[in-house]
Motif scaffolding. Structure first.
Motif: not given
Length: 499
Positions: A381-388, A397-408
């Protein structure tokens, strides 16, 4: 022994009996004929060929016309299997030193050894004859024998994880089976070749041979195999980021399943349809703009499937997949729990492997949905949010999830470049040039491994742009030079011109 004309005949003295003349030979034939036919076949240390009359057993010393020689070295003879086994501990030391004797064996004898080793799963013994493979499978040999030899060595390479060698041998074996018009076996062997290339991460060859297997299945009317191979191809294309082709293959699998007649007892239409529908809905849910189509397919299955336990399981499971992609985690969790409950109440539905796979996915997705309900959403779901957010240029909105990058980045490798680029571009537009350069460099490495050279060259140019923004002209020049050389080497002219 020198013959007339200078030719030389090689003989083994252990099996040699001399006669004074024709009369003496005929007189001795009654006793001599029993051991007269020697065999060079058998298992080393366990099998034997007949030996000459009057010789003594190498273990107990008894003289007998029924001695059997060691099949590996042909140097020692035994009166019984028990004596041979008892003597093996001492004999194996010298027997190993006779490996060169294998060059004296006929091809038929070696084939029999390969066959025995393959039947017992002794793949090291099969590969012992690897140096004679081309002779054993040479053009002009009996095709069925060639196919068997190639299959034995391919299985041996499989067992030792030599995937590229195994894949190439499966392909050669498939060609022989095609010439023999053994099409069902040919499809299975082509599928084995594709699987080997998948395990070796050679996606291009994997797709090629799965496509060949699919085409043969279509020509020969193997509906079940064609449907399965379409779904397999869809999975391969998904792994390498070819999403539109993946969707098309899963749609084709669904069409093939639907082409089976309702009264066709030779194919399980319901099972094929559910398998194809599962993969199609899942791949549609991964892409924007296809959720409505996925929901329509789920509704269609529910209307046609009735109220049987397997249909209930699939309805709940696919509804959960759609709801999870809509980020409606509560509804998705309820659907997956309902699917698990159906399976627990009606365990017979799990006899169908596709239904068992759906249950396994439902349990895994249920954990993700529970995480989504309680806090952060699952990775997909995070991947879809980043893509949108990337499409709409919402860099915050993209950088909001930057802390999860390694997990993604624990997701399939084919998605890594797109993910990394999203965060790199967001950092670049937010003025974080050093971080953007670092991310683009990671993308360059991954794209190189995937042999996506055009994208790799574009990422190199982006690294150069970041260094320019940092006023590092030397670093920028280095990366533009790398991009130019890459474009020149691989014919990526747009990259070369841009660099």
């Amino acid at each position: 022994v020198k013959l007339d004309g200078g030719a030389v005949l090689g003989v083994r003295t252990a099996n040699l009996e001399l006669r004074h003349g024709t009369e003496c030979q005929r007189a001795a034939w009654k006793e001599h004929k029993s051991p007269a036919s020697n065999s060079d076949d058998g298992e080393g240390g366990g099998g034997a060929g007949a030996s000459g009359g009057g010789a003594a057993c190498a273990k107990c010393g008894i003289r007998s016309v029924e001695l059997k020689s060691c099949a590996r070295c042909l140097q020692e003879a035994y009166c019984s299997k028990e004596c041979q086994v008892a003597a093996w501990k001492e004999h194996k030391i010298s027997c190993r030193g006779q490996e060169g004797q294998g060059q004296l064996l006929s091809l038929d004898a070696i084939r029999r050894r390969v066959a025995d080793a393959a039947a017992s799963g002794d793949w090291s013994e099969v590969l012992r004859w690897e140096g004679r493979l081309e002779e054993l499978a040479a053009v002009g040999q009996d095709p069925e024998t060639v196919a068997f030899v190639l299959q034995a060595f391919a299985r041996a390479y499989n067992d030792t994880a030599k995937w590229d060698k195994a894949g190439l041998l499966w392909v050669r074996c498939a060609e022989v089976c095609g010439a023999l018009k053994l099409f069902s076996i040919q499809v299975d062997i082509l599928t084995n070749a594709g699987k080997c290339f998948v395990l070796g991460m050679d996606w291009k060859n994997a797709a090629l041979w799965f496509e060949n297997a699919r085409d043969v299945s279509k020509e020969q009317g193997f509906v079940t195999r064609e449907c399965e191979l379409c779904s397999t191809l869809g999975g391969v294309f998904s792994n390498v980021g070819r999403h539109s082709e993946a969707v098309e293959q899963h749609r084709r699998a669904f069409r093939v399943a639907q082409s089976v007649g309702e009264d066709d007892a030779s194919h399980d239409r319901a099972s094929l349809e559910r398998m194809a529908l599962r993969f199609l809905v899942e791949v549609l849910c991964q892409r924007d703009g296809h959720l409505e189509e996925a929901e329509a397919l789920v509704t269609r299955l529910r209307e046609r499937g009735g109220n049987t336990a397997d249909c209930q399981l699939w309805n709940h499971y696919l509804r959960g997949v759609v709801q999870m992609q809509r980020q409606n985690f509560q509804a998705a969790a309820e659907a997956f729990r309902a699917a698990v409950a159906v399976a627990e109440k009606h365990p017979a539905v799990l006899q169908d492997l596709n239904s068992a796979g759906a249950l396994k996915s439902a349990k895994a997705n249920l954990k993700n949905c529970d995480v989504g309900v309680g806090g952060a959403p699952p990775r997909s779901t995070i991947v879809r949010m980043v893509e949108k957010a990337w499409v709409s240029r919402d860099w915050a909105g993209v950088l909001r999830w930057e802390s999860r990058l390694e997990d993604l980045l624990t997701l399939p490798e084919a998605e890594h470049p797109q993910l990394i680029e999203s965060f790199a571009v967001a950092n670049l537009n937010q003025g974080h040039f050093a971080k953007a350069a670092s991310l683009f460099q990671r993308s360059v490495q991954i794209l190189g491994k995937l042999e996506r050279f055009t994208e790799q060259g574009a990422a190199m140019c982006r690294v150069g742009e970041c260094f320019l923004r940092l006023n590092d002209a030397k670093g920028a020049e280095t990366w533009y030079q790398k991009a130019r050389k890459l474009g020149e080497k691989h014919g990526c002219y747009a990259v070369e011109c841009s660099a």
